[in-house]
Design an enzyme around this catalytic site. Structure first.
Site, PDB file in Angstrom:
ATOM      1  N   SER A   1       0.681  -1.279   0.043  1.00 17.17           N
ATOM      2  CA  SER A   1       0.241   0.106  -0.057  1.00 17.17           C
ATOM      3  C   SER A   1       0.840   1.229   0.017  1.00 17.17           C
ATOM      4  O   SER A   1       0.570   2.054  -0.800  1.00 17.17           O
ATOM      5  CB  SER A   1      -0.855   0.069   1.219  1.00 17.17           C
ATOM      6  OG  SER A   1      -0.238  -0.050   2.621  1.00 17.17           O
TER       7      SER A   1
ATOM      8  N   GLY B   1       7.181   9.941   8.521  1.00 21.06           N
ATOM      9  CA  GLY B   1       6.134  10.936   9.106  1.00 21.06           C
ATOM     10  C   GLY B   1       4.623  10.388   9.121  1.00 21.06           C
ATOM     11  O   GLY B   1       4.312   9.273   8.670  1.00 21.06           O
TER      12      GLY B   1
ATOM     13  N   LYS C   1       6.923   4.281  17.116  1.00 23.11           N
ATOM     14  CA  LYS C   1       5.342   4.553  17.153  1.00 23.11           C
ATOM     15  C   LYS C   1       4.709   3.430  17.102  1.00 23.11           C
ATOM     16  O   LYS C   1       3.514   3.230  17.361  1.00 23.11           O
ATOM     17  CB  LYS C   1       5.263   5.717  16.234  1.00 23.11           C
ATOM     18  CG  LYS C   1       5.648   5.270  14.707  1.00 23.11           C
ATOM     19  CD  LYS C   1       4.432   4.794  13.824  1.00 23.11           C
ATOM     20  CE  LYS C   1       4.965   4.444  12.462  1.00 23.11           C
ATOM     21  NZ  LYS C   1       3.701   4.146  11.575  1.00 23.11           N
TER      22      LYS C   1
END
Length: 341
Positions: A15, A139, A194
């Site tokens: 993706s 990001g 993260k």
């Protein structure tokens, strides 16, 4: 958006690789998308749709797709690697003898090298040698939203300022802002950690612990990022920007996040195998949690949330037990006095 056009090879037809290839093609750069699955690649090339990972979203007619790696990188101005972290080392080794002279290598892979725990820029530098320009693209960015043209901001950190700017300029456009920096360690740390912390917030939401718990986990998770950053030489401002806080907030709160969805499933009582099977794509946090804790143990620091996620993923404790351990920890100042000095 740069006025200069580059021939760009994007390696990895998942993706995110597809989304970035489509973005670059829309910005007028001759772009080739490489993947291993012949049937899927053929469908992308013929129908201009990645029906497996981005169904129903039209890709630019100019975007080409191939399974021929040598053809993909031939005459490329620069190469963008977008494969799972477990495939990163192999992919860099494959392109090393094929890379055109002068072509820089960037990647949007997030995580560490499985087994060794090395940062991906260390892996790339070791294989490609000292003279190849390198950059990491990171990001808060969901592939689907980028492909739909929704506003997005990312950052490109490199060890060669000119190359980082080339990559950022190629990506930057009307709805896609690309910033630059030179802290590759911090950028890669934020992108890896993260994913682990998103599992924690997903578990809490799956257990219906409320928004207060979610906010607490995100904030204390950022604290863990900053503590590890301080001992490995990353700059705190990198973790307070798009590569750290930005990506952390998105991944911890957005249900397009595979790592958050894994946590949600575990918090609702599903097994790890059931959850991964249901998601149907690579979930980086499963391996990354081990590598984060390897780094923490090597440097002698505590990362209680990350450690609880690692233990839950290995079946050593239940989510309920992990929560109980976190809440029972000794109280202390919110930040060590030396963290920002």
């Amino acid at each position: 958006m740069s006025d200069l056009t580059h021939k760009i090879a994007v390696l990895g037809a998942g993706s995110w690789g597809t989304a970035l290839a489509a973005l670059l093609a829309r910005h007028g750069h001759p772009t080739v998308l490489w993947g291993r699955d012949a049937a899927m690649v053929d469908t992308i090339d013929r129908t201009h749709e990645n029906a497996r990972y981005l169904p129903g979203i039209a890709l630019p007619d100019s975007l080409r797709a191939t399974t021929d790696l040598q053809a993909a990188v031939a005459d490329a101005t620069w190469i963008l690697v977008v494969v799972p972290s477990h495939a990163f080392t192999e992919t860099i080794r494959l392109i090393a003898p094929l890379r055109p002279p002068g072509a820089g290598v960037a990647w949007a892979t997030k995580g560490f090298e499985p087994g060794s725990g090395r940062f991906l820029h260390e892996v790339a530098r070791d294989i490609l040698g000292p003279s190849v320009p390198l950059a990491v693209v990171t990001g808060p960015s969901f592939a689907k939203e980028v492909t739909l043209g929704l506003p997005t901001a990312i950052t490109v950190h490199g060890d060669d300022a000119a190359f980082a700017q080339v990559v950022a300029d190629a990506m930057h456009g009307p709805t896609f802002r690309a910033y630059t920096g030179d802290d590759m360690v911090g950028a890669e740390l934020g992108g890896a950690m993260k994913n682990v912390l998103a599992v924690a917030t997903g578990v809490a939401d799956g257990m219906q612990l409320g928004l207060n718990a979610r906010a607490g986990l995100i904030t204390r998770g950022l604290n863990e990022m900053l503590r590890l950053a301080a001992v490995i030489g990353a700059r705190p401002e990198t973790l307070m920007g798009l590569a750290g806080l930005g990506d952390l907030v998105l991944t911890c709160t957005g249900d397009l996040s595979r790592n958050r969805r894994l946590g949600l499933a575990l918090g609702r009582g599903q097994s790890l195998d059931e959850a991964i099977r249901e998601i149907g794509q690579v979930v980086e946090s499963v391996q990354t949690a081990d590598e984060v804790m390897r780094q923490a143990e090597h440097h002698g620091i505590e990362l209680p949330i990350s450690n609880a996620v690692r233990a839950v993923l290995h079946g050593e404790i239940t989510p309920e037990a992990g929560l109980k351990e976190l809440l029972a920890r000794e109280r202390k100042p919110e930040y060590p006095q030396t963290l920002f000095t």
